[in-house]
Write a protein that holds these residues in place. Sequence first.
Motif, short mmCIF file in Angstrom:
data_model
loop_
_atom_site.label_atom_id
_atom_site.label_comp_id
_atom_site.label_asym_id
_atom_site.label_seq_id
_atom_site.Cartn_x
_atom_site.Cartn_y
_atom_site.Cartn_z
N THR A 111 1.08 -1.38 0.05
CA THR A 111 -0.22 0.19 0.45
C THR A 111 0.58 1.46 -0.25
O THR A 111 1.74 1.55 0.94
CB THR A 111 -1.36 -0.54 1.02
OG1 THR A 111 -1.54 -0.96 1.04
CG2 THR A 111 -1.64 1.35 1.11
N PRO B 104 -7.67 2.46 -1.23
CA PRO B 104 -5.52 2.52 -0.60
C PRO B 104 -4.98 2.49 -2.58
O PRO B 104 -6.14 1.36 -3.18
CB PRO B 104 -5.53 1.42 0.08
CG PRO B 104 -6.43 0.71 -0.25
CD PRO B 104 -7.93 0.66 -0.91
N ALA C 165 -2.96 0.39 -3.96
CA ALA C 165 -2.20 -0.78 -3.61
C ALA C 165 -1.84 -1.42 -5.28
O ALA C 165 -2.47 -1.28 -5.41
CB ALA C 165 -2.98 -1.43 -2.22
#
Length: 698
Positions: free
Chosen positions: A64, A86, A88
């Motif tokens: 992340t 996020p 990620a």
Amino acid sequence: MDFIWLIPLLPGVGAAINGLLGIRYFSKVLAARIACATMGAALLLSLVAFLELLGLEHREHVVTLAHWIPPIPLETASGIGAFEVPWAFRLDPLSGMMILIVTGIGFLIHLYSTAYMDHEPRGGYVRFFCYLNLFCFFMLTLVLGSTFLVMFVGWEGVGLCSYLLIGFWYHKQSASDAGKKAFIVNRIGDFGFVLGVFLVFYTFGTVDFREVAEAASHMPVEVAGFGVVSAICLLLFVGAVGKSAQIPLYVWLPDAMEGPTPVSALIHAATMVTAGVYMVGRNAVLFEHAPMVMTVVATVGALTALMAATIGLVQTDIKKVLAYSTVSQLGYMFLATGVGAFAAGAFHLMTHAFFKALLFLGSGSVIHAMDEEQDMKKMGGLKYYMGTTFITMFIGAIAIAGVPPFSGFFSKDEILYRTFLSNKWLWGLAVVTAGMTAFYMFRLIFMTFFGDYRGPGWKHEEHGGHAEEHGHTWHGPHESPRLMTVPLMVLAVGAFAAGFVGVPAALGGGNAIEHFLEPSFVATSASHAGEAEHAVAHLSHGAELALMAFSVLVGLAGISLAYHLYVRRRGQADRLAANWSVAHRVLLNKYYVDEAYGATAIDGTMASARGLWTVDRRVVDGAVNGAGWLTRALSWVSHVLDKYVVDGLVNLVGWICQEGSYLFRRVQTGLIQNYAVATLFGVFAFITMYLVARYVGV
């Protein structure tokens, strides 16, 4: 392994450097070195990450980088949820295989392009490598993204880059039209993809692939009806249909041949068109819970494979043949995912990347040798002029035809085997398609490299050589430079050997790639989801070998027929085309699908646009203009009333006062004698009136 974010970043940096500085300041050599170096570094990092992945017990690692979208309260099926995304990246077996394909084949295409595009002006040359790097950046973002939205960034990015690369020669009307066509058709599919992502969040409260798979694994399989999971999968598949060129949105891919040949190889082999297959595989748990949609996926894949193969039988443009071959092979991949053989589909994606990149780059070598000629009718006998290109393309053709022990044999027969267990009708269509594939690919080989040379003549010079091959003088067909032939040789090795990672048990192997990819297609917390893929009927090894032998015989029959028609009796093919002129014309014109779209969707859209323009001009603008005219008319009336009525009354009162004051002023002289006379006159008038009144009264 925490450095996997560098894998997409490096080609992104290369694109930024060449795009911001290179087009203005860099030489061709420097721009090419930057582009190739960033792709080479991404390839090395991908190899390191892949090797580290093999040592992980669960074979999954998430990195992340930042909290992209902070928590936002949004409505879900279970109440108000937090929409949080996020930025990620997830490395697992499926994405690990994909980054090796994208960076490995992408690097070879970059290397090949340094020579193939050398005739371009410096600015165009640097711009081309900027686009190539940018394309790889978005594709790597797509395959590494751990959520639907990160994937969507890459998904839209490769769509944008396809527009830029297909229309690279923007001065050609056909190229700019093809770029716009690819962009617009992909937007149609992307609309379904976006709706699917919305429904994913509404249903599961998350857009993370692993979390969605875990939640879906606990839901019942929608066998009896069409539920919310089926709706999600169908919408996602619409996106895959657009990106991976399936019926009815396949029409953009053949036109994409208007771009430079390295672009065709990059789009068709390693990146954009495989994105839809990858997305379906990434959501395998979802699709396994929607059997009705799985049937749709398999049927669309089989029909696309068959239709594209029939069109490829009669095309004479060497790149168009390969384009329809790509559409057909993508249909094979969707057929595999539709029957639940996700690993087989991914396996074929990998082998296809090698032999299709090889064939496209080989066709580019042929076009380079023939001074940009693409019509196979004007080739022939080129094996005597370009041996390396001939041998490598021959290997690629054997691989795609499914001849053992080349790579295409293992992946294609795994798909046929799993399809046979699932649906015999679709298996029959797939086998017929396999025979057609072998025929049209060796038709390409025989028309291009065998027989007598049928191309234009060239100027023979006393000292020979090809020093001016990029100038105005063409010195005849010749082998391409080493920067183009070395990638062909590397890809030929892959086209031969890549299949050995998936040798089936019937041939003494363990189908290693299927076991390697398995964690990517199951939910870790629900063991039954993992069993779903493998809980299928199995045939005996003898029956499986019989199916393999039959498919190989079908492929060899296609090769033999192509040899008979285009080598032994070259005029026979023309006689068959004349005898079956109606069918030949239909296939040559690609079932008139483009014409049908033009007469319906395109003409309808244009007619609607013209109608809306007329309404806007006559009604909307008419109302606005009418309101303006009415306002002007009312203002004129108001002006007249104000000038001649209101101002007239005011002026009349003033005039009356003025004239009245003149009369009264004449009376008011200021002389006493005048006032005395007036008084006397007044008294006299009063007495007279009084006396008259008394007299009349008496």
